[in-house]
Design an enzyme around this catalytic site. Structure first.
Site, PDB file in Angstrom:
ATOM      1  N   SER A 101      73.204  60.840   7.246  1.00  0.00           N
ATOM      2  CA  SER A 101      72.332  60.974   9.066  1.00  0.00           C
ATOM      3  C   SER A 101      70.701  60.794   9.775  1.00  0.00           C
ATOM      4  O   SER A 101      70.597  60.096   9.985  1.00  0.00           O
ATOM      5  CB  SER A 101      73.953  61.980   9.648  1.00  0.00           C
ATOM      6  OG  SER A 101      74.875  61.496   9.722  1.00  0.00           O
TER       7      SER A 101
ATOM      8  N   LYS B 216      68.787  65.040  18.476  1.00  0.00           N
ATOM      9  CA  LYS B 216      69.190  64.280  18.304  1.00  0.00           C
ATOM     10  C   LYS B 216      70.748  65.393  19.103  1.00  0.00           C
ATOM     11  O   LYS B 216      70.151  66.214  18.798  1.00  0.00           O
ATOM     12  CB  LYS B 216      69.682  64.523  16.401  1.00  0.00           C
ATOM     13  CG  LYS B 216      71.430  63.901  16.766  1.00  0.00           C
ATOM     14  CD  LYS B 216      71.495  64.037  14.863  1.00  0.00           C
ATOM     15  CE  LYS B 216      72.664  63.178  14.570  1.00  0.00           C
ATOM     16  NZ  LYS B 216      73.411  63.152  13.133  1.00  0.00           N
TER      17      LYS B 216
ATOM     18  N   SER C  23      74.348  58.729  11.340  1.00  0.00           N
ATOM     19  CA  SER C  23      75.376  59.094  13.233  1.00  0.00           C
ATOM     20  C   SER C  23      74.037  59.441  13.747  1.00  0.00           C
ATOM     21  O   SER C  23      73.858  59.100  14.964  1.00  0.00           O
ATOM     22  CB  SER C  23      75.621  60.640  12.796  1.00  0.00           C
ATOM     23  OG  SER C  23      75.312  61.148  11.993  1.00  0.00           O
TER      24      SER C  23
END
Length: 477
Positions: free
Chosen positions: A183, A82, A159
């Site tokens: 997330s 990420k 996310s």
């Protein structure tokens, strides 16, 4: 081996092939690069693909294995991260145009440890700006497409949107991501894969762009529970650069992963404590409970001190307040390039007083004690990961974040949790089970998860992306 099949294998399946030389790290990496080339123009999981440096690393680990220096089950396995995890010399954007020139001068501890275990870093993955959103959208960089529906653009979860899509679509066997309120687990749920949110102090957050230092956790998305266990054992442990992990001795989960779960005790809550959960999700939970009973697990009905959703108010206050404190300078500099929904969430933390913040932290401590008392005598808690399966993005309300209704309390109360697939809805979209345990209970959630996974077949499902591999997909928005 057929490249399509190789791209969909789990780490624990790939590892023996790499160790014996039946598959080379270079071959595996090229398969991943081919899958990215074939699918990512549609799925948009990657922000940055580091093909050349990854090939160099793959050649190096291939030579190491050939010379008998096999480091373990991550040796030769490609992975991506990420884009809020630092990698020296690469931009860390945290999903924001404001940080497009933010070049890292360090590498996050978790990335260092993955590479030290022999894993091959392949690139950076899309995310919600500043990790502050649950649907997986990003106004400027776009939303990755959930691979389970190539006709309708559905939520990939956030996310860590790109992190979930990349693993589900076979671009990489695993990804590293953050979880402040769900997330990791929400993308795991939306994409039909496994997501581990460890105890905060189990895994270092050094070199990670923060949202809420109180609640941020670093974990993984993978295809199976055993894969998640392999990764956790490689990444967890104390780090001198992260004081939260000092004196931390998280359990080694692989050692007891396949031990019988007979005699373990898990709690389930009534549907009254799970409001707004879709019927199909509740039905999948009931069927999962029956699987555990058949495995010899003692399932008991419990009542939590509060509904999981009720903890979201305190958690949201902490996230907003700390998020604004971390981002105040950027907010002041606002050039109109922020995602408008993220800007609104962050600015909501601007008006809070120090007294309000201190009160929330005190309430959190009280809530943690109450939950610890409730879970006493239980090994874990079973509940859905998300209250809904992936909806079309055209139907989502950016002002609401229901995907974290059942996950945020885990971060708020300092617990750990595992998300894994346990069903599908009428549209064929995945449904997910969440196994929650007290702090440093990663060995417990993984043991229960492995037993469930091997008593069912949900983890064997893969999204049908054959039209992308053939280049014939027709999409609708």
């Amino acid at each position: 081996m057929n490249s399509r099949k190789l791209a969909d294998l789990a780490i624990h399946e790939l590892a023996p092939l790499l160790e014996t030389g039946d598959v080379s790290p270079v071959e595996l990496l090229k398969v991943c690069l081919q899958r990215i080339e074939q699918t990512d123009s549609t799925l948009r999981a990657f922000l940055l693909v580091c093909a050349d440096s990854a090939l160099d690393a793959a050649r190096q680990v291939e030579q190491e294995i050939a010379e008998g220096h096999y480091r373990g089950k991550l040796h030769g396995i490609p992975f991506a991260v990420k884009d809020l995890l630092d990698v020296t010399g690469l931009p860390t954007t945290a999903g924001s145009l404001h940080l497009k020139d933010n070049i890292a001068d360090q590498t996050a501890t978790v990335v260092e440890r993955a590479v030290a275990a022999g894993a091959v870093f392949l690139g950076k993955l899309h995310m919600v700006e500043f990790a502050f959103g649950g649907w997986g959208t990003n106004t400027h960089f776009g939303a990755p497409r959930n691979p389970w529906d190539l006709q309708v653009h559905r939520s990939p979860g956030g996310s860590s949107s790109g992190s979930g899509v990349a693993v589900a679509a076979g671009m990489v066997p695993f990804s590293l991501a953050s979880d402040t309120g769900g997330s990791i687990r929400s993308p795991a749920s939306m994409n039909g894969i496994v997501g581990l949110k460890p105890t905060l102090a189990s895994v270092s957050t050094h070199g990670v762009f923060p949202l809420s230092r109180t609640l941020d956790s670093i974990g993984t998305l993978a295809r199976t529970v055993e894969d998640a266990a392999i990764i956790f054992d490689a990444l967890s442990g104390s780090d001198d650069r992260d004081p939260a992990t000092w004196d931390s001795a998280p359990p080694r989960v692989l050692r007891g992963l396949k031990t019988t779960v007979r005699g373990m005790r898990v709690g389930v809550v009534s549907n009254a404590q799970l409001p707004n959960v879709q019927f199909e999700v509740l039905d999948a939970l009931e069927q999962s409970v029956e699987v555990f009973r058949e495995l010899g697990v003692d399932v008991v009905d419990i009542e939590l001190p509060r509904k999981p959703i009720d903890y979201c108010v305190g958690a949201s206050h902490i996230i907003r307040t700390e998020g604004y404190a971390n981002l105040a300078d950027l907010m002041t500099e606002d050039r109109g390039e922020f995602d408008p929904f993220v800007r609104e969430r962050i600015h909501a933390g601007r008006g809070g007083s120090a007294a309000d913040y201190a009160t929330r932290l005190a309430e959190r401590s009280t809530d943690m004690v109450a939950m610890r008392s409730t879970l006493e005598g239980l090994d874990a808690l079973l509940l859905p990961t998300t209250p809904i399966a992936s909806p079309p993005l055209s139907e989502v309300d950016e002002g609401a974040m229901p995907l974290s209704d059942l996950t945020r309390f885990v971060n708020y109360l300092g617990l750990c949790a595992l998300a894994l697939p346990n069903g599908s809805n009428g549209n064929g979209m995945p449904i997910s089970l969440q196994i929650v345990a007290p702090a440093f209970g990663e060995d417990v959630v993984m043991r229960l998860g492995w037993a469930f996974e091997n008593a069912t077949q949900w983890h064997d499902r893969r999204p049908d992306i054959s039209s992308l591999l053939l280049g014939t997909c027709n999409q609708k928005t």
